[in-house]
Scaffold this active site. Structure first.
Site, PDB file in Angstrom:
ATOM      1  N   ASP A  40      40.619 -21.106 -23.885  1.00 13.94           N
ATOM      2  CA  ASP A  40      41.319 -19.912 -25.012  1.00 13.94           C
ATOM      3  C   ASP A  40      40.807 -18.655 -24.561  1.00 13.94           C
ATOM      4  O   ASP A  40      41.158 -17.936 -25.223  1.00 13.94           O
ATOM      5  CB  ASP A  40      40.958 -20.164 -26.471  1.00 13.94           C
ATOM      6  CG  ASP A  40      41.233 -21.450 -26.905  1.00 13.94           C
ATOM      7  OD1 ASP A  40      42.554 -21.985 -26.624  1.00 13.94           O
ATOM      8  OD2 ASP A  40      40.700 -21.966 -28.142  1.00 13.94           O
ATOM      9  N   HIS A 246      33.560  -9.518   2.602  1.00 13.99           N
ATOM     10  CA  HIS A 246      33.942  -9.650   1.019  1.00 13.99           C
ATOM     11  C   HIS A 246      32.844 -10.371   0.306  1.00 13.99           C
ATOM     12  O   HIS A 246      33.195 -11.112  -0.620  1.00 13.99           O
ATOM     13  CB  HIS A 246      35.472 -10.414   0.987  1.00 13.99           C
ATOM     14  CG  HIS A 246      36.599  -9.688   1.643  1.00 13.99           C
ATOM     15  ND1 HIS A 246      37.590 -10.340   1.867  1.00 13.99           N
ATOM     16  CD2 HIS A 246      36.553  -8.162   1.854  1.00 13.99           C
ATOM     17  CE1 HIS A 246      38.308  -9.077   2.420  1.00 13.99           C
ATOM     18  NE2 HIS A 246      37.763  -8.015   2.379  1.00 13.99           N
ATOM     19  N   ASP A 263      29.971  -1.664  -2.357  1.00 16.67           N
ATOM     20  CA  ASP A 263      31.217  -1.053  -2.406  1.00 16.67           C
ATOM     21  C   ASP A 263      31.676  -1.417  -3.716  1.00 16.67           C
ATOM     22  O   ASP A 263      32.076  -2.485  -4.193  1.00 16.67           O
ATOM     23  CB  ASP A 263      32.048  -2.003  -1.544  1.00 16.67           C
ATOM     24  CG  ASP A 263      33.542  -1.667  -1.282  1.00 16.67           C
ATOM     25  OD1 ASP A 263      33.998  -0.642  -2.094  1.00 16.67           O
ATOM     26  OD2 ASP A 263      34.156  -1.856  -0.283  1.00 16.67           O
ATOM     27  N   ASP A 274      37.228   3.850  -5.037  1.00 18.41           N
ATOM     28  CA  ASP A 274      36.851   3.081  -4.077  1.00 18.41           C
ATOM     29  C   ASP A 274      35.971   3.544  -3.025  1.00 18.41           C
ATOM     30  O   ASP A 274      36.126   4.309  -2.141  1.00 18.41           O
ATOM     31  CB  ASP A 274      38.136   2.552  -3.252  1.00 18.41           C
ATOM     32  CG  ASP A 274      37.680   1.205  -2.199  1.00 18.41           C
ATOM     33  OD1 ASP A 274      36.696   0.897  -2.233  1.00 18.41           O
ATOM     34  OD2 ASP A 274      38.741   0.955  -1.516  1.00 18.41           O
ATOM     35  N   HIS A 353      37.084  -4.347  11.046  1.00 15.70           N
ATOM     36  CA  HIS A 353      38.250  -4.104   9.951  1.00 15.70           C
ATOM     37  C   HIS A 353      38.819  -2.576  10.266  1.00 15.70           C
ATOM     38  O   HIS A 353      38.499  -1.869  11.114  1.00 15.70           O
ATOM     39  CB  HIS A 353      38.026  -4.206   8.708  1.00 15.70           C
ATOM     40  CG  HIS A 353      36.889  -3.199   8.181  1.00 15.70           C
ATOM     41  ND1 HIS A 353      36.902  -1.787   7.814  1.00 15.70           N
ATOM     42  CD2 HIS A 353      35.336  -3.463   7.965  1.00 15.70           C
ATOM     43  CE1 HIS A 353      35.714  -1.314   7.762  1.00 15.70           C
ATOM     44  NE2 HIS A 353      34.740  -2.280   7.794  1.00 15.70           N
ATOM     45  N   HIS A 357      43.018   2.390   3.805  1.00 24.55           N
ATOM     46  CA  HIS A 357      44.371   2.069   3.145  1.00 24.55           C
ATOM     47  C   HIS A 357      44.619   3.034   2.343  1.00 24.55           C
ATOM     48  O   HIS A 357      43.728   3.973   1.657  1.00 24.55           O
ATOM     49  CB  HIS A 357      43.870   0.709   2.514  1.00 24.55           C
ATOM     50  CG  HIS A 357      42.630   0.619   1.603  1.00 24.55           C
ATOM     51  ND1 HIS A 357      42.727   1.163   0.366  1.00 24.55           N
ATOM     52  CD2 HIS A 357      41.429   0.283   2.121  1.00 24.55           C
ATOM     53  CE1 HIS A 357      41.593   1.076  -0.218  1.00 24.55           C
ATOM     54  NE2 HIS A 357      40.601   0.341   0.714  1.00 24.55           N
ATOM     55  N   HIS A 364      44.241  -1.341  -3.124  1.00 30.00           N
ATOM     56  CA  HIS A 364      45.052  -1.366  -1.600  1.00 30.00           C
ATOM     57  C   HIS A 364      46.323  -0.674  -2.339  1.00 30.00           C
ATOM     58  O   HIS A 364      47.293  -1.675  -2.578  1.00 30.00           O
ATOM     59  CB  HIS A 364      45.025  -2.560  -1.012  1.00 30.00           C
ATOM     60  CG  HIS A 364      43.590  -2.928  -0.507  1.00 30.00           C
ATOM     61  ND1 HIS A 364      43.451  -3.992   0.103  1.00 30.00           N
ATOM     62  CD2 HIS A 364      42.331  -2.211  -0.478  1.00 30.00           C
ATOM     63  CE1 HIS A 364      42.073  -4.349   0.444  1.00 30.00           C
ATOM     64  NE2 HIS A 364      41.790  -2.943   0.017  1.00 30.00           N
ATOM     65  N   GLU A 387      36.834   4.559   5.838  1.00 30.82           N
ATOM     66  CA  GLU A 387      35.514   3.477   5.520  1.00 30.82           C
ATOM     67  C   GLU A 387      35.327   2.819   6.680  1.00 30.82           C
ATOM     68  O   GLU A 387      35.419   1.499   6.734  1.00 30.82           O
ATOM     69  CB  GLU A 387      36.032   2.553   4.238  1.00 30.82           C
ATOM     70  CG  GLU A 387      37.398   1.925   4.440  1.00 30.82           C
ATOM     71  CD  GLU A 387      37.612   0.952   3.474  1.00 30.82           C
ATOM     72  OE1 GLU A 387      36.759   0.041   3.139  1.00 30.82           O
ATOM     73  OE2 GLU A 387      38.711   0.931   2.657  1.00 30.82           O
ATOM     74  N   TYR A 391      28.600  -3.906  11.260  1.00 30.29           N
ATOM     75  CA  TYR A 391      27.898  -5.434  10.822  1.00 30.29           C
ATOM     76  C   TYR A 391      27.453  -6.188  12.174  1.00 30.29           C
ATOM     77  O   TYR A 391      28.197  -6.712  12.900  1.00 30.29           O
ATOM     78  CB  TYR A 391      29.046  -5.879  10.036  1.00 30.29           C
ATOM     79  CG  TYR A 391      29.871  -4.852   9.149  1.00 30.29           C
ATOM     80  CD1 TYR A 391      29.484  -4.716   8.046  1.00 30.29           C
ATOM     81  CD2 TYR A 391      31.121  -4.402   9.760  1.00 30.29           C
ATOM     82  CE1 TYR A 391      30.256  -3.963   7.112  1.00 30.29           C
ATOM     83  CE2 TYR A 391      32.057  -3.571   8.749  1.00 30.29           C
ATOM     84  CZ  TYR A 391      31.643  -3.373   7.545  1.00 30.29           C
ATOM     85  OH  TYR A 391      32.160  -2.420   6.853  1.00 30.29           O
ATOM     86  N   ARG A 408      28.692   0.350   5.571  1.00 26.87           N
ATOM     87  CA  ARG A 408      29.806   0.897   5.577  1.00 26.87           C
ATOM     88  C   ARG A 408      29.919   2.027   4.770  1.00 26.87           C
ATOM     89  O   ARG A 408      28.699   2.145   3.809  1.00 26.87           O
ATOM     90  CB  ARG A 408      30.967   0.010   4.952  1.00 26.87           C
ATOM     91  CG  ARG A 408      32.153   0.489   4.723  1.00 26.87           C
ATOM     92  CD  ARG A 408      33.496  -0.644   4.489  1.00 26.87           C
ATOM     93  NE  ARG A 408      33.133  -1.535   3.205  1.00 26.87           N
ATOM     94  CZ  ARG A 408      32.661  -2.601   2.961  1.00 26.87           C
ATOM     95  NH1 ARG A 408      32.356  -3.013   4.142  1.00 26.87           N
ATOM     96  NH2 ARG A 408      32.529  -3.146   1.892  1.00 26.87           N
ATOM     97  N   GLU A 410      32.144   4.801   2.840  1.00 38.03           N
ATOM     98  CA  GLU A 410      33.704   4.758   2.511  1.00 38.03           C
ATOM     99  C   GLU A 410      34.056   6.062   1.364  1.00 38.03           C
ATOM    100  O   GLU A 410      33.099   5.960   0.160  1.00 38.03           O
ATOM    101  CB  GLU A 410      34.356   3.679   1.804  1.00 38.03           C
ATOM    102  CG  GLU A 410      35.548   3.625   0.982  1.00 38.03           C
ATOM    103  CD  GLU A 410      36.153   2.164   0.574  1.00 38.03           C
ATOM    104  OE1 GLU A 410      35.081   1.342   0.093  1.00 38.03           O
ATOM    105  OE2 GLU A 410      37.437   2.110   0.412  1.00 38.03           O
TER     106      GLU A 410
HETATM  107  N1  GLY Z   1      36.764  -2.138  -1.914  1.00 36.51           N
HETATM  108  C1  GLY Z   1      38.165  -2.686  -1.151  1.00 36.51           C
HETATM  109  C2  GLY Z   1      38.184  -1.992   0.159  1.00 36.51           C
HETATM  110  O1  GLY Z   1      37.320  -1.085   0.228  1.00 36.51           O
HETATM  111  O2  GLY Z   1      39.215  -1.961   0.757  1.00 36.51           O
HETATM  112 MN    MN Z   2      38.618   0.686   0.726  1.00 44.46          MN
HETATM  113 MN    MN Z   3      35.868  -0.271  -0.967  1.00 45.76          MN
END
Ligand code: GLY
Ligand code: MN
Ligand code: MN
Length: 439
Positions: A40, A246, A263, A274, A353, A357, A364, A387, A391, A408, A410
């Site tokens: 529920d 992630h 993040d 973000d 990466h 974005h 995103h 960003e 790593y 990172r 960002e």
């Molecule tokens: N927090 C998701 C990214 O940085 O793309």
């Molecule tokens: Mn991002």
């Molecule tokens: Mn992010």
């Protein structure tokens, strides 16, 4: 805290602009379904971004219809929504109902959503094109096809059936990509809240706390300042966990001498922020951490400098890559010339990466990155993240003092008429500023 909300008239203007782009036909755009978490219990409800972009309407079980103008009839904006229901409203709270929704959200017509299957085929009759998003929800796809078939069944009576279904997202993605000044104001406010959350995280982090305790500070700050939800699941990653891109478990104990990568960004009135910051759990960077941190920061500075109108989407990424790859060579992490490392993509062992974005209603966000096969040019009103990261996992081929460093940095950046503006600049990121705040 009072935050800015986009007036309903702005949603009406978006619908009008969308209808101009359609030129002809009918658009049918549902909001998102409610989703059950277990038995529920539901997930917190989040409307569909396209639907909300054109309506400002946040209730579930709603469908937006826009009929483009013809020689015979003017353009029409229709909302199907939940009917008023005294009993349900006692349990679940206020709902507008068609009558109030019509006034408040400036629709031409509104109906109870229970009448959708009855009314939609009559609206599709004699339209050549249906604008909707197929391939997203199979029950929706089947429903649209059923309505089309119902119209086809009437062709012997002289009714014309739609000839084609077109993806409404093609137009909407381009519209969403360029943010209005009102949208920028909301994103800036979302960014300000996330900045405060990151500052709070830096100030409350200590060795031997758990990652989730810091996540709690972030979520508390978002909520306290009026942003009820994070825009995505927060990453709070100490030490080696930061090398899992992630990582969202957020359950480990924080160790003195390690870095903490966070993040996290809130969603405010449907718009995301973000931010990533990385800082030492004990408040002081080690020499090796400083080397890598400063390198990532230099890469980010170089990338942000490329954010300006006329530059290509990929220019910030290329700028970050060059700085990082040269840094990896200088620190003995990669070998050979800069061109060779870029060519072989050996840097991907430490930076795998892309550098950003689009950012907007979705973290995103909507919008193509290429047009006609080439990276698109940046334009005033576009919002993107920058960003870069690094790593380094424990690996025989790497000096041990670099092991388990995951960094990172960002920020959220808007392209302005002649340059850029960093929406998240107030979140500390120089080594000196971070160490000072953490004193
Ligand atoms: N927090 C998701 C990214 O940085 O793309
Ligand atoms: Mn991002
Ligand atoms: Mn992010």
């Amino acid at each position: 805290m009072q935050t800015f909300t986009i007036p309903t008239q702005s949603y009406l203007k978006r619908r009008q602009l969308f209808a101009q782009h359609m030129q002809t036909g009918i658009a049918v755009i549902p909001t998102a379904p409610e989703r059950i978490r277990n038995r529920d219990a539901h997930y917190p409800y989040r409307f569909d971004s396209y639907f909300y972009y054109l309506s400002g309407f946040t209730e579930p079980e709603a469908v937006l219809v826009i009929v483009a103008k013809t020689d015979k009839a003017p353009e029409k904006h229709i909302l199907f929504c939940r009917a008023k229901d005294k009993e349900r409203e006692i349990w679940d709270g206020y709902r507008y109902g068609p009558e109030a929704a019509k006034e408040v959200f400036s629709f031409d017509e509104t109906y109870p959503v229970t009448q959708l299957d009855e009314i939609l085929p009559t609206l599709l009759a004699n339209q050549t094109v249906i604008y909707t998003a197929l391939g997203h929800d199979s029950s929706w796809d089947q429903r649209v096809i059923r309505w089309m078939n119902q119209v086809r069944d009437q062709i012997r009576t002289g009714v014309m059936a739609p000839e084609r279904i077109t993806d409404c997202r093609v137009i909407l993605d381009e519209m969403r990509l360029i943010k209005s000044s009102e949208e920028l104001q909301v994103i800036q406010e979302a960014a300000n809240i996330s900045v405060q959350a990151h500052q709070c995280a830096m100030q409350t982090t200590k060795p031997d706390k758990y990652e989730y305790e810091i996540e709690a500070e972030l979520l508390y700050t978002f909520n306290r300042l009026g942003a009820r939800f994070p825009a995505y699941t927060s990453i709070v990653a100490g030490g080696a966990n930061a090398c899992v891109l992630h990582y969202v478990e957020n359950t480990a104990k924080l160790k003195s001498g390690d870095l903490l990568l966070i993040d996290a960004g809130c969603e405010l009135h449907g718009y995301a922020s973000d931010i990533t910051r990385t800082f030492p759990i004990n408040g002081k960077f080690s020499a090796a951490q400083k080397d890598i941190y400063q390198l990532v920061l230099n890469a980010q500075t170089a990338a942000i400098a490329q954010v300006k109108p006329g530059n290509l989407w990929n220019d910030p990424h290329q700028a970050a890559l060059r700085v990082l790859a040269q840094g990896f060579i200088d620190l003995g992490l990669c070998h050979g010339s800069l061109d060779a490392v870029l060519e072989s993509e050996d840097y991907k062992r430490f930076y795998m990466h892309r550098t950003g974005h689009w950012l907007g209603m979705d973290v995103h966000d909507a919008g193509q990155y290429k047009q006609y096969g080439a990276w698109r040019a940046l334009q005033s009103g576009m919002v993107l993240t920058v960003e870069p990261g690094c790593y380094i996992r424990a690996d025989d081929k790497v000096a041990e003092h670099f092991w388990n460093i995951g960094i990172r940095i960002e920020d959220d950046v808007v392209v302005t008429a002649s340059d850029h503006h960093i929406l998240t600049a107030a979140a500390p990121k120089t080594i000196a500023d971070i160490e000072e705040l953490m004193q």
